[in-house]
Motif scaffolding. Structure first.
Motif, mmCIF file in Angstrom:
data_model
loop_
_atom_site.group_PDB
_atom_site.id
_atom_site.type_symbol
_atom_site.label_atom_id
_atom_site.label_comp_id
_atom_site.label_asym_id
_atom_site.label_seq_id
_atom_site.Cartn_x
_atom_site.Cartn_y
_atom_site.Cartn_z
ATOM 1 N N THR A 14 0.835 -1.191 0.000
ATOM 2 C CA THR A 14 0.000 0.000 0.000
ATOM 3 C C THR A 14 0.879 1.254 0.000
ATOM 4 O O THR A 14 2.081 1.198 0.266
ATOM 5 C CB THR A 14 -0.918 0.046 1.233
ATOM 6 N N VAL A 15 0.237 2.357 -0.289
ATOM 7 C CA VAL A 15 0.940 3.644 -0.278
ATOM 8 C C VAL A 15 1.534 3.903 1.106
ATOM 9 O O VAL A 15 2.704 4.291 1.242
ATOM 10 C CB VAL A 15 -0.040 4.759 -0.692
ATOM 11 N N LEU A 34 -1.318 12.791 -0.836
ATOM 12 C CA LEU A 34 -1.682 11.380 -0.996
ATOM 13 C C LEU A 34 -2.342 10.787 0.246
ATOM 14 O O LEU A 34 -2.510 9.566 0.327
ATOM 15 C CB LEU A 34 -0.449 10.540 -1.345
ATOM 16 N N ASP A 50 -5.354 10.664 1.133
ATOM 17 C CA ASP A 50 -6.587 9.929 0.805
ATOM 18 C C ASP A 50 -6.307 8.607 0.095
ATOM 19 O O ASP A 50 -7.229 7.817 -0.133
ATOM 20 C CB ASP A 50 -7.500 10.783 -0.080
ATOM 21 N N TYR A 51 -5.041 8.383 -0.262
ATOM 22 C CA TYR A 51 -4.677 7.168 -1.006
ATOM 23 C C TYR A 51 -3.876 6.188 -0.140
ATOM 24 O O TYR A 51 -3.322 5.214 -0.644
ATOM 25 C CB TYR A 51 -3.837 7.536 -2.234
ATOM 26 N N ASN A 57 -4.470 2.499 -0.637
ATOM 27 C CA ASN A 57 -4.460 1.998 -2.006
ATOM 28 C C ASN A 57 -3.217 1.161 -2.268
ATOM 29 O O ASN A 57 -2.127 1.480 -1.781
ATOM 30 C CB ASN A 57 -4.493 3.152 -3.013
ATOM 31 N N THR A 65 -0.178 0.351 -4.395
ATOM 32 C CA THR A 65 0.598 1.326 -5.158
ATOM 33 C C THR A 65 0.501 1.114 -6.665
ATOM 34 O O THR A 65 0.464 2.081 -7.436
ATOM 35 C CB THR A 65 2.067 1.279 -4.698
ATOM 36 N N GLU A 101 -1.863 0.460 -8.393
ATOM 37 C CA GLU A 101 -3.104 1.005 -8.933
ATOM 38 C C GLU A 101 -3.075 2.522 -9.105
ATOM 39 O O GLU A 101 -3.980 3.105 -9.708
ATOM 40 C CB GLU A 101 -4.274 0.617 -8.020
ATOM 41 N N LEU A 102 -2.042 3.174 -8.583
ATOM 42 C CA LEU A 102 -1.968 4.633 -8.671
ATOM 43 C C LEU A 102 -1.648 5.090 -10.086
ATOM 44 O O LEU A 102 -0.865 4.437 -10.794
ATOM 45 C CB LEU A 102 -0.883 5.174 -7.739
ATOM 46 N N ARG A 159 0.924 10.195 -9.502
ATOM 47 C CA ARG A 159 0.808 9.997 -8.051
ATOM 48 C C ARG A 159 1.871 9.011 -7.546
ATOM 49 O O ARG A 159 2.299 9.100 -6.399
ATOM 50 C CB ARG A 159 -0.600 9.551 -7.681
ATOM 51 N N LYS A 160 2.305 8.092 -8.398
ATOM 52 C CA LYS A 160 3.435 7.229 -8.010
ATOM 53 C C LYS A 160 4.694 8.068 -7.809
ATOM 54 O O LYS A 160 5.478 7.824 -6.886
ATOM 55 C CB LYS A 160 3.683 6.159 -9.076
#
Length: 258
Positions: free
Chosen positions: A97-98, A139, A141-142, A145, A147, A149-150, A154-155
Motif C-alpha cells: 500500500t501507499v 496522498l 486519501d490514497y 491503495n 501502489t 493502482e496509482l 501519483r506514483k
C-alpha cells in the motif's frame, strides 16, 4: 571552497573504455538552492548523478559534501549523510500500500534497516509520521491503495514522500516529471517547491518550463562537459547552449515563460 556549497565536484571524470562520459566537471551546489542539471540526451547527466551517489566508480576527480571528500565512500554511506536520490523510473514497491511504502522508507533513519519482518505493532508506530508525509504530497486519501493502482503522476508523488522519509539534506531528483501530462507536471512542480523548504535540491530535468519555474541555478552539460551556468534567463540566451541543446525549443519556452 566556501561553506555555502553543500555539494561540489572538482575535475570529476568518468571514462568507459576510452569514451569520456563525464569530462572534468566542476559543479557547485549552493545550500538551500534548487539547482538544475540540463542538457541533450547523452550529455552525461544521469552518469554524473551515478557518480555523485557512487552507483558508478569515479575515474578521476573528487566529490565534496560540506567541504569534505566523499569520493571514497560507499553509496550507503553517502545516503546516511543525507544525500538521497530518486531515479528516472518510479522506485516504489508496487504491491504494497501507499502507507506501507512510506513506512519502509521511515525505517532507515530510525535504524531499523528495512526489517520487513517487524511486527505490525512496531510498524504501526510509524503511521503518524507516514501520514504526515503523505499529506504533504497530497496522498493522504490514497494511504490504503495498492501502489500499482496509482496513476503515474501519483506514483512519482509517492516516491517524493519516500525520499523525504529518509530525511535528506540534499535531494537528487532524476527527471521527476518525465512522462507526465501537464496536470501532473504542475502538481509535482509544486510538491518539489514545498519539499525544497529547508533543503537543497539538485535535479536533472528535461522540461524547461519546470526549470524556469523552480530553479535558482542551472548547469548545462553537453558531451560530458559543462558549457554554461547561471540562472535560466542567462543559460537560455547562451548561443552555445542553444546550439548544443535547446534550439528552437528554447525560444518557445522563453516565450511561454515570459
Amino acid at each position: 571552497m566556501s561553506q555555502e556549497f553543500v555539494l561540489e565536484t572538482r575535475g570529476l571524470t568518468k571514462e568507459f573504455r576510452g569514451f569520456t562520459a563525464v569530462d572534468s566537471v566542476n559543479l557547485q551546489v549552493k545550500e538551500g538552492n534548487i539547482h538544475a542539471l540540463i542538457g541533450p540526451n547523452g550529455a552525461g547527466k544521469t552518469t554524473l548523478f551515478n557518480l555523485l551517489t557512487k552507483y558508478l566508480p569515479i575515474t578521476r576527480g573528487d566529490i565534496l559534501y560540506r567541504g569534505k571528500s566523499i569520493a571514497k565512500m560507499k553509496s550507503s554511506e553517502i545516503a546516511r549523510l543525507g544525500v538521497v536520490r530518486s531515479f528516472q523510473i518510479s522506485a516504489v514497491f508496487p504491491h504494497m500500500t501507499v502507507l506501507e511504502n512510506v513506512r519502509v522508507a521511515l525505517q532507515r533513519p530510525m535504524g531499523n534497516s528495512f526489517h520487513f519482518w517487524k511486527t505490525e505493532k512496531v510498524l504501526n508506530q510509524l503511521n503518524d509520521r507516514a501520514m504526515e508525509l503523505l499529506e504533504s504530497v497530497g496522498l493522504d486519501d490514497y494511504a490504503d491503495n495498492i501502489t500499482v493502482e496509482l496513476p503515474y503522476g501519483r506514483k512519482r508523488a509517492l516516491e517524493l514522500a519516500t525520499t523525504l522519509a529518509m530525511e535528506p539534506t540534499i535531494m537528487l531528483l532524476d527527471e521527476p516529471t518525465q512522462g507526465m501530462g501537464l496536470e501532473d507536471v504542475d502538481r509535482v512542480t509544486e510538491l518539489i517547491r514545498k519539499a525544497a523548504v529547508g533543503r537543497t535540491i539538485l535535479m536533472v530535468e528535461h522540461n524547461l518550463r519546470v526549470v524556469n519555474k523552480l530553479c535558482n541555478q542551472v548547469t548545462v552539460l553537453a558531451r560530458g562537459s559543462v558549457i554554461a551556468e547561471g540562472d535560466y534567463a542567462t543559460v537560455s540566451a547562451n548561443p552555445q547552449v542553444k546550439e548544443a541543446y535547446m534550439g528552437s525549443e528554447a525560444d518557445e519556452d522563453q516565450e511561454a515563460a515570459s
